[in-house]
Design a protein around this motif. Structure first.
Motif, mmCIF file in Angstrom:
data_model
loop_
_atom_site.group_PDB
_atom_site.id
_atom_site.type_symbol
_atom_site.label_atom_id
_atom_site.label_comp_id
_atom_site.label_asym_id
_atom_site.label_seq_id
_atom_site.Cartn_x
_atom_site.Cartn_y
_atom_site.Cartn_z
ATOM 1 N N UNK A 1 0.825 -1.191 0.000
ATOM 2 C CA UNK A 1 0.000 0.000 0.000
ATOM 3 C C UNK A 1 0.874 1.262 0.000
ATOM 4 N N UNK A 2 1.920 1.251 0.838
ATOM 5 C CA UNK A 2 2.787 2.427 0.936
ATOM 6 C C UNK A 2 3.506 2.691 -0.386
ATOM 7 N N UNK A 3 3.971 1.648 -1.058
ATOM 8 C CA UNK A 3 4.648 1.830 -2.339
ATOM 9 C C UNK A 3 3.689 2.444 -3.360
ATOM 10 N N UNK A 4 2.451 1.975 -3.391
ATOM 11 C CA UNK A 4 1.460 2.539 -4.304
ATOM 12 C C UNK A 4 1.234 4.016 -4.010
ATOM 13 N N UNK A 5 1.076 4.374 -2.747
ATOM 14 C CA UNK A 5 0.873 5.775 -2.373
ATOM 15 C C UNK A 5 2.095 6.625 -2.706
ATOM 16 N N UNK A 6 3.282 6.093 -2.437
ATOM 17 C CA UNK A 6 4.512 6.832 -2.734
ATOM 18 C C UNK A 6 4.663 7.060 -4.238
ATOM 19 N N UNK A 7 4.403 6.047 -5.041
ATOM 20 C CA UNK A 7 4.508 6.196 -6.492
ATOM 21 C C UNK A 7 3.455 7.160 -7.033
ATOM 22 N N UNK A 8 2.237 7.065 -6.525
ATOM 23 C CA UNK A 8 1.177 7.973 -6.948
ATOM 24 C C UNK A 8 1.546 9.416 -6.605
ATOM 25 N N UNK A 9 2.034 9.630 -5.379
ATOM 26 C CA UNK A 9 2.444 10.971 -4.971
ATOM 27 C C UNK A 9 3.599 11.463 -5.844
ATOM 28 N N UNK A 10 4.534 10.575 -6.149
ATOM 29 C CA UNK A 10 5.688 10.933 -6.981
ATOM 30 C C UNK A 10 5.240 11.385 -8.364
ATOM 31 N N UNK A 11 4.316 10.657 -8.950
ATOM 32 C CA UNK A 11 3.810 11.011 -10.282
ATOM 33 C C UNK A 11 3.101 12.363 -10.244
ATOM 34 N N UNK A 12 2.260 12.574 -9.237
ATOM 35 C CA UNK A 12 1.572 13.865 -9.110
ATOM 36 C C UNK A 12 2.564 15.006 -8.904
ATOM 37 N N UNK A 13 3.583 14.765 -8.100
ATOM 38 C CA UNK A 13 4.598 15.782 -7.852
ATOM 39 C C UNK A 13 5.371 16.113 -9.125
ATOM 40 N N UNK A 14 5.765 15.098 -9.866
ATOM 41 C CA UNK A 14 6.473 15.321 -11.125
ATOM 42 C C UNK A 14 5.607 16.094 -12.103
#
Length: 123
Positions: A1-14
């Protein structure tokens, strides 16, 4: 779950930091609003990535893994994204944004390390 949230946040940030500046409406609610947003975004970024177990080496202690994630996905990302804005239309490089990103990274790292009770919410 944390990896999914981190990747989603990373994509939004980029997407947010590397999109041309004219795509976003100009909203000024209070002074230093931009700095508060930079700080908050990198608190969340670093907090999420510190808990991700990317390195599978059994010899790597959890604190070493957290430090690596902090350096790569926190500090390095904050500095690199600010430099990348030099090449994006209607964006500008700002040392104060970079400093705010760095302070946000340290804040997210300290929150992750000092309040272990909230780490497990995302596990």
């Amino acid at each position: 779950m944390r990896l999914f949230l981190a990747l989603t946040w990373q994509i939004l940030l980029l997407w947010a930091m590397l999109s041309p500046g004219d795509r976003f409406p100009e909203v000024d609610v209070f002074d230093l609003q931009d700095k508060l947003i930079h700080w908050l975004v990198f608190v969340i970024q670093t907090y999420l990535w510190c808990g991700v177990k990317l390195v599978k080496k059994p010899s790597l202690a959890p604190s070493q893994r957290e430090n690596i994630n902090f350096l790569v996905f926190g500090l390095a990302m904050g500095i690199a994204l600010e430099y990348a804005q030099l090449f994006i239309p209607f964006r500008s490089f700002d040392y104060w944004d970079m400093i705010t990103n760095t302070v946000g990274c340290f804040s997210g790292f300290l929150i992750y390390r000092k309040w272990p009770s909230i780490k497990f919410i995302l596990e």
